[in-house]
Design a protein around this motif. Sequence first.
Motif, mmCIF file in Angstrom:
data_model
loop_
_atom_site.group_PDB
_atom_site.id
_atom_site.type_symbol
_atom_site.label_atom_id
_atom_site.label_comp_id
_atom_site.label_asym_id
_atom_site.label_seq_id
_atom_site.Cartn_x
_atom_site.Cartn_y
_atom_site.Cartn_z
ATOM 1 N N LYS A 161 63.886 -12.304 93.871
ATOM 2 C CA LYS A 161 64.674 -11.133 93.520
ATOM 3 C C LYS A 161 63.930 -9.881 93.959
ATOM 4 O O LYS A 161 62.727 -9.745 93.739
ATOM 5 C CB LYS A 161 64.898 -11.078 92.013
ATOM 6 C CG LYS A 161 65.741 -12.216 91.455
ATOM 7 C CD LYS A 161 65.731 -12.195 89.943
ATOM 8 C CE LYS A 161 66.434 -13.399 89.375
ATOM 9 N NZ LYS A 161 66.160 -13.593 87.947
ATOM 10 N N GLN A 190 67.909 -16.622 79.109
ATOM 11 C CA GLN A 190 67.857 -17.348 80.389
ATOM 12 C C GLN A 190 69.243 -17.610 80.973
ATOM 13 O O GLN A 190 69.384 -17.768 82.183
ATOM 14 C CB GLN A 190 67.096 -18.664 80.213
ATOM 15 C CG GLN A 190 65.586 -18.464 80.157
ATOM 16 C CD GLN A 190 64.847 -19.763 79.916
ATOM 17 O OE1 GLN A 190 65.194 -20.517 79.024
ATOM 18 N NE2 GLN A 190 63.803 -20.002 80.701
ATOM 19 N N GLU A 214 70.543 -15.558 83.927
ATOM 20 C CA GLU A 214 70.134 -15.837 85.302
ATOM 21 C C GLU A 214 71.303 -16.372 86.131
ATOM 22 O O GLU A 214 71.282 -16.317 87.354
ATOM 23 C CB GLU A 214 68.960 -16.816 85.314
ATOM 24 C CG GLU A 214 67.682 -16.193 84.758
ATOM 25 C CD GLU A 214 66.482 -17.121 84.838
ATOM 26 O OE1 GLU A 214 66.604 -18.200 85.435
ATOM 27 O OE2 GLU A 214 65.430 -16.748 84.292
ATOM 28 N N ASP A 267 72.783 -14.218 88.823
ATOM 29 C CA ASP A 267 72.048 -14.076 90.087
ATOM 30 C C ASP A 267 71.656 -12.623 90.360
ATOM 31 O O ASP A 267 71.726 -12.147 91.500
ATOM 32 C CB ASP A 267 72.869 -14.636 91.252
ATOM 33 C CG ASP A 267 71.978 -14.963 92.462
ATOM 34 O OD1 ASP A 267 70.801 -15.272 92.235
ATOM 35 O OD2 ASP A 267 72.465 -14.875 93.601
ATOM 36 N N GLY A 308 62.897 -14.963 81.077
ATOM 37 C CA GLY A 308 63.421 -14.607 82.382
ATOM 38 C C GLY A 308 63.639 -13.137 82.679
ATOM 39 O O GLY A 308 64.206 -12.808 83.728
ATOM 40 N N SER A 349 63.258 -9.591 84.190
ATOM 41 C CA SER A 349 62.613 -9.094 85.412
ATOM 42 C C SER A 349 62.075 -7.676 85.247
ATOM 43 O O SER A 349 61.157 -7.269 85.953
ATOM 44 C CB SER A 349 63.605 -9.093 86.575
ATOM 45 O OG SER A 349 63.955 -10.405 86.933
#
Length: 275
Positions: A2, A206, A209, A212, A251, A253
Amino acid sequence: MKSINCKGKLIALDTPKVMGILNVTPDSFYDGGMYKDASSILTQVEKMLTDGATFIDVGAYSSRPNAPEVSTKEEKQRLLPILELILTKFPQTILSVDTFRSEVAREAINIGAAIINDISAGNLDANMMQTVGELGVPYSMMHMQGTPKTMQQNPNYENVVNDILKELSEKVALARTHKINDLIVDPGFGFGKTIAHNYTILQLLQLFESLDCPVLVGVSRKSMIYKVLETTPQEALNGTTVLNTIALQNGASILRVHDVKEAVECVKLVEMVGF
């Protein structure tokens, strides 16, 4: 992997990044009124950059529950000179602008900001997504039930995570039609959610995710921490660190925080464990 393109610079998010919060509002729930002159603003920005912030998120419209309305004109008067001030002193800073108004977004990007962070994912301004697409910048879309004025009156979901995922997936699809390439999704902790909703989202983070897109988490010093601990926003740093750790394990970011140094330490230590 990513990544997002910020003014021609590719920011990889395979290692989570920290976004420091700079509220230039008189009434934000934690730091309202703290940064209202050039010296205090630049000192705080320098501290966040030194402590390891990749992004600085500047907001001029408080979105706390029951916050008063701020006109577009006033938002611009508060925000735009601050962006110029920061970029004059620290020209390499990657500035994110916390606004739901396309007019403010366009002027902020023209000054030199790099990211638009919209708490409404386009719901409060029908022109926002088209504008962001034209500007060709990353767009962070947050889920919010209702508006800042109404969101905490009676948050209600059939299944909180499924409902948010459905809405955000529709927003992602819409954003793609406007040729927005760099998308970030934010489940919107505290924005039209009960405390129980917030912890369910964190537990099942999670699942996001599946969209995407990089996931941004903003739990810093929020009531989901200090109400559970029966303290105050000022005493919620330790609780923030705990929840940021869980978010990274699940998860996240990007961590959007008031306290950059502690969040950067979180990232380093969680990375050592191998999540």
